[in-house]
Motif scaffolding. Structure first.
Motif, mmCIF file in Angstrom:
data_model
loop_
_atom_site.group_PDB
_atom_site.id
_atom_site.type_symbol
_atom_site.label_atom_id
_atom_site.label_comp_id
_atom_site.label_asym_id
_atom_site.label_seq_id
_atom_site.Cartn_x
_atom_site.Cartn_y
_atom_site.Cartn_z
ATOM 1 N N ALA A 1 1.163 -0.685 0.532
ATOM 2 C CA ALA A 1 0.033 -0.360 0.135
ATOM 3 C C ALA A 1 1.256 1.455 0.626
ATOM 4 O O ALA A 1 0.526 1.954 -0.982
ATOM 5 C CB ALA A 1 -0.981 0.176 1.239
ATOM 6 N N ARG A 2 1.967 1.664 1.073
ATOM 7 C CA ARG A 2 2.967 2.847 0.469
ATOM 8 C C ARG A 2 3.582 3.170 -0.261
ATOM 9 O O ARG A 2 2.975 4.162 -1.037
ATOM 10 C CB ARG A 2 4.074 2.254 1.823
ATOM 11 C CG ARG A 2 5.406 3.270 1.834
ATOM 12 C CD ARG A 2 5.678 2.811 2.553
ATOM 13 N NE ARG A 2 7.295 4.176 2.832
ATOM 14 C CZ ARG A 2 8.177 4.538 2.196
ATOM 15 N NH1 ARG A 2 8.491 3.240 1.177
ATOM 16 N NH2 ARG A 2 9.109 4.904 1.876
ATOM 17 N N TYR B 1 8.391 2.134 -11.102
ATOM 18 C CA TYR B 1 7.073 2.793 -11.586
ATOM 19 C C TYR B 1 6.322 2.148 -12.944
ATOM 20 O O TYR B 1 5.602 2.124 -13.050
ATOM 21 C CB TYR B 1 7.877 4.551 -11.568
ATOM 22 C CG TYR B 1 7.157 5.405 -11.948
ATOM 23 C CD1 TYR B 1 6.132 5.996 -11.340
ATOM 24 C CD2 TYR B 1 6.587 5.244 -13.819
ATOM 25 C CE1 TYR B 1 4.901 6.833 -12.193
ATOM 26 C CE2 TYR B 1 5.839 6.737 -13.929
ATOM 27 C CZ TYR B 1 4.425 6.549 -12.910
ATOM 28 O OH TYR B 1 4.185 8.228 -13.711
ATOM 29 N N LYS B 2 7.319 1.892 -14.123
ATOM 30 C CA LYS B 2 6.923 1.745 -14.929
ATOM 31 C C LYS B 2 6.137 -0.312 -14.231
ATOM 32 O O LYS B 2 5.290 0.009 -15.170
ATOM 33 C CB LYS B 2 7.960 0.819 -15.931
ATOM 34 C CG LYS B 2 8.375 2.522 -17.058
ATOM 35 C CD LYS B 2 9.129 1.212 -17.563
ATOM 36 C CE LYS B 2 10.734 0.950 -18.056
ATOM 37 N NZ LYS B 2 10.469 0.834 -18.634
ATOM 38 N N GLN B 3 6.005 -0.625 -13.818
ATOM 39 C CA GLN B 3 6.108 -2.090 -13.373
ATOM 40 C C GLN B 3 4.727 -1.789 -12.525
ATOM 41 O O GLN B 3 3.362 -2.212 -13.107
ATOM 42 C CB GLN B 3 7.128 -2.664 -12.761
ATOM 43 C CG GLN B 3 6.497 -4.369 -12.005
ATOM 44 C CD GLN B 3 7.404 -4.462 -11.208
ATOM 45 O OE1 GLN B 3 7.823 -4.567 -10.709
ATOM 46 N NE2 GLN B 3 8.032 -6.159 -12.035
ATOM 47 N N ILE B 4 4.352 -1.137 -11.674
ATOM 48 C CA ILE B 4 2.918 -0.705 -10.943
ATOM 49 C C ILE B 4 2.154 0.113 -11.983
ATOM 50 O O ILE B 4 0.463 -0.300 -12.116
ATOM 51 C CB ILE B 4 3.601 0.372 -9.838
ATOM 52 C CG1 ILE B 4 4.736 -0.564 -8.689
ATOM 53 C CG2 ILE B 4 2.663 1.105 -9.695
ATOM 54 C CD1 ILE B 4 4.728 0.253 -7.654
ATOM 55 N N LEU C 1 1.048 7.758 -6.630
ATOM 56 C CA LEU C 1 0.255 8.855 -6.652
ATOM 57 C C LEU C 1 0.692 9.889 -6.727
ATOM 58 O O LEU C 1 0.136 10.455 -7.429
ATOM 59 C CB LEU C 1 -0.777 8.476 -5.274
ATOM 60 C CG LEU C 1 -2.026 9.254 -5.796
ATOM 61 C CD1 LEU C 1 -3.143 9.888 -6.400
ATOM 62 C CD2 LEU C 1 -2.830 9.474 -4.064
ATOM 63 N N GLY C 2 1.281 9.893 -5.583
ATOM 64 C CA GLY C 2 2.245 11.102 -5.393
ATOM 65 C C GLY C 2 2.758 11.856 -6.560
ATOM 66 O O GLY C 2 2.206 12.941 -6.847
ATOM 67 N N LYS D 1 14.221 9.788 -6.306
ATOM 68 C CA LYS D 1 15.238 9.775 -4.701
ATOM 69 C C LYS D 1 13.378 8.519 -3.301
ATOM 70 O O LYS D 1 13.478 7.575 -3.168
ATOM 71 C CB LYS D 1 14.815 10.693 -4.025
ATOM 72 C CG LYS D 1 15.880 11.422 -4.316
ATOM 73 C CD LYS D 1 16.256 12.925 -3.431
ATOM 74 C CE LYS D 1 17.601 13.588 -3.636
ATOM 75 N NZ LYS D 1 16.844 15.318 -2.244
ATOM 76 N N CYS D 2 12.193 8.773 -4.885
ATOM 77 C CA CYS D 2 11.637 8.022 -4.098
ATOM 78 C C CYS D 2 11.138 6.195 -4.632
ATOM 79 O O CYS D 2 10.508 5.657 -4.121
ATOM 80 C CB CYS D 2 9.845 8.916 -4.442
ATOM 81 S SG CYS D 2 9.253 10.332 -3.594
ATOM 82 N N MET D 3 11.263 6.246 -5.970
ATOM 83 C CA MET D 3 11.030 5.503 -7.088
ATOM 84 C C MET D 3 11.890 4.593 -7.793
ATOM 85 O O MET D 3 12.200 5.855 -8.146
ATOM 86 C CB MET D 3 9.371 5.190 -7.242
ATOM 87 C CG MET D 3 8.750 3.490 -7.876
ATOM 88 S SD MET D 3 7.157 3.844 -7.277
ATOM 89 C CE MET D 3 6.619 3.496 -6.555
#
Length: 359
Positions: free
Chosen positions: A113-114, A160-163, A120-121, A153-155
Motif C-alpha cells: 500500500a505504501r 514505476y513502470k511495473q506498477i 499516486l503522489g 529518491k522515491c521510486m
C-alpha cells in the motif's frame, strides 16, 4: 412606482414614508425620500408543502478534532481510506499473478500500500509540473530539477513502470464470469466509485435542499465513455451525474454517464435511493424535469422543483397558450390530487416550471 402587472389581483392603496433604507416587499425604490400614496400589488409567496417534515441542517459529521486534520493528507484519508490502498495493492498483485504465473524463478510483484501512496503522489506532481516525457523526471540531472521533482529518491523508474502496467482496482475474473448482458462496463473503476460514494455520504448530513445536475471531467483521449457537450466549459470528457447540497455545495454522490440510451428515471432513482430520504427537496434543470421523475420522487416522499421543456409540460392548455405576455406575470395550475403544480412565468421569455414541493 410602477405597479406589478398581475391582472388577477386588485391593487391596494397604502400611504408610506420611506427612504433608501426602507424595505417594502415587491416595490422598486429610487434615490431620495418620499411621502405619499402609491398603488402596489403583493405577489403571493410560494407555500412550501408541509406534509413532509425535514429538520436536519447541512453540516459535517464523523469528523475528527481539528488538530487531527492539520495536513491535506489527513482530509484526503477521510475520503479515500487507507484500507482502499491496501485493496488496490492486493488486486494488482492478483492481476500480476494471473498474467505472469510464478515459475522459473520469476519474482512476484509484492506491491505494498505504501508504494501506491508514492505512485499516486508522483503522478500528482507530474500533472502539476509538466515535462515532455515522464522518464525525464528520472533522467534529468539533479541540478535541473527541484527536490520535489527528483522521482528517483522515491521510486525507481523500473518499479514505476511495473506498477503502472499492473495497477488494478477490480478482479477481472469476476467480470468475465458474469453473463455478457449483466456486465458492468465501469467494473475497472467501480471500487473507487463505491469508495467515494460511501465516504462522501459518511462525513456529511444533507440539509433539506438538494441539487441534481451533471459535471464534466475534461479528457481528450480515446475512450468509449467520452462525451461531447458543447454547452459546458469543458465540452469534451467524462460526464458525471452528481447529487449536491444546495446550501453548502457539498457533493455526496456521483455516477459516470456511460450509457446514452438510459431513461431519466433509471439515471436519477438509483442515486436518490442510496443518498436521499423523505423530506428532501430536489432542484432540477429543464433536462431532468419530467412528470414521471417527479411522481417517482413524490411516491418516495421526496419533493422536486425545476424548469421544464415545453414538450414535457403536462398541462396542455398552459403549454399551448401564449399567456403570460408581460414580464413579471405568471399563471399557475395544479392537478386534481394537488400533488404537482405547473407554472408559466414571463421573464425575458416564457419559463415553464413544475413543482411537487410548493403550491
Amino acid at each position: 412606482v410602477a405597479k406589478a402587472a398581475t391582472p388577477s389581483l386588485t391593487p391596494v392603496s397604502t400611504t408610506y414614508t420611506y427612504d433608501l433604507r426602507a424595505n417594502i416587499p415587491g416595490v422598486a425604490q429610487s434615490a431620495g425620500n418620499y411621502n405619499g400614496t402609491m398603488q402596489f400589488i403583493v405577489v403571493p409567496e410560494w407555500k412550501e408543502d408541509e406534509r413532509v417534515e425535514y429538520n436536519r441542517r447541512s453540516q459535517p459529521r464523523n469528523i475528527p478534532e481539528p488538530a487531527l486534520l492539520a495536513k491535506p493528507w489527513d482530509i484526503f484519508s477521510l475520503l479515500i481510506r487507507p484500507s482502499f490502498f491496501k485493496h488496490i495493492a492486493d488486486q494488482s498483485n492478483k492481476y500480476f499473478d494471473q498474467k505472469q504465473p510464478v515459475n522459473d524463478g520469476l519474482q512476484r510483484l509484492n506491491l505494498q500500500a505504501r508504494e501506491i501512496y508514492i505512485f499516486l503522489g508522483l503522478n500528482l506532481i507530474f500533472s502539476l509540473i509538466r515535462l515532455t516525457r515522464i522518464v525525464y523526471y528520472w533522467n534529468l540531472p539533479k541540478s535541473a530539477l527541484s527536490p520535489k521533482l527528483q522521482a528517483a529518491k522515491c521510486m525507481s523508474w523500473r518499479r514505476y513502470k511495473q506498477i503502472k502496467k499492473y495497477l488494478h482496482l477490480a478482479d477481472i475474473t469476476m467480470y468475465e464470469a458474469q453473463p455478457a448482458n449483466q456486465r458492468d462496463r465501469l467494473f475497472r473503476i467501480r471500487p473507487l466509485l463505491n469508495e467515494v460514494s460511501e465516504t462522501f455520504k459518511r462525513h456529511w448530513i444533507h440539509g433539506r435542499h438538494i441539487s441534481f445536475d451533471e459535471a464534466m471531467v475534461g479528457y481528450k483521449g480515446v475512450n468509449p465513455f467520452r462525451r461531447n457537450v458543447p454547452s459546458k466549459p469543458k465540452s469534451v470528457g467524462f460526464k458525471l451525474f452528481a447529487i449536491c447540497d444546495a446550501e453548502k455545495y457539498y457533493c455526496s454522490d456521483i455516477e459516470v454517464d456511460f450509457q446514452s440510451g438510459k431513461s431519466l428515471v433509471d439515471i436519477i432513482m438509483p442515486m436518490v435511493d442510496r443518498t436521499l430520504s423523505a423530506g428532501h427537496i430536489v432542484y432540477f434543470d429543464r433536462f431532468y424535469t419530467t412528470v414521471d421523475v417527479y411522481m417517482q420522487l413524490y411516491n418516495r416522499r421526496i419533493r422536486a422543483v425545476g424548469t421544464c421543456m415545453k414538450n414535457r409540460f403536462p398541462c396542455a392548455a398552459l403549454r399551448n397558450s401564449d399567456e403570460p405576455t408581460e414580464r413579471g406575470q405568471f399563471v399557475i395550475t395544479t392537478n386534481e390530487a394537488k400533488s404537482i403544480c405547473a407554472a408559466a412565468w414571463m421573464d425575458s421569455r416564457r419559463v415553464l416550471m413544475l413543482s411537487t414541493a410548493y403550491s
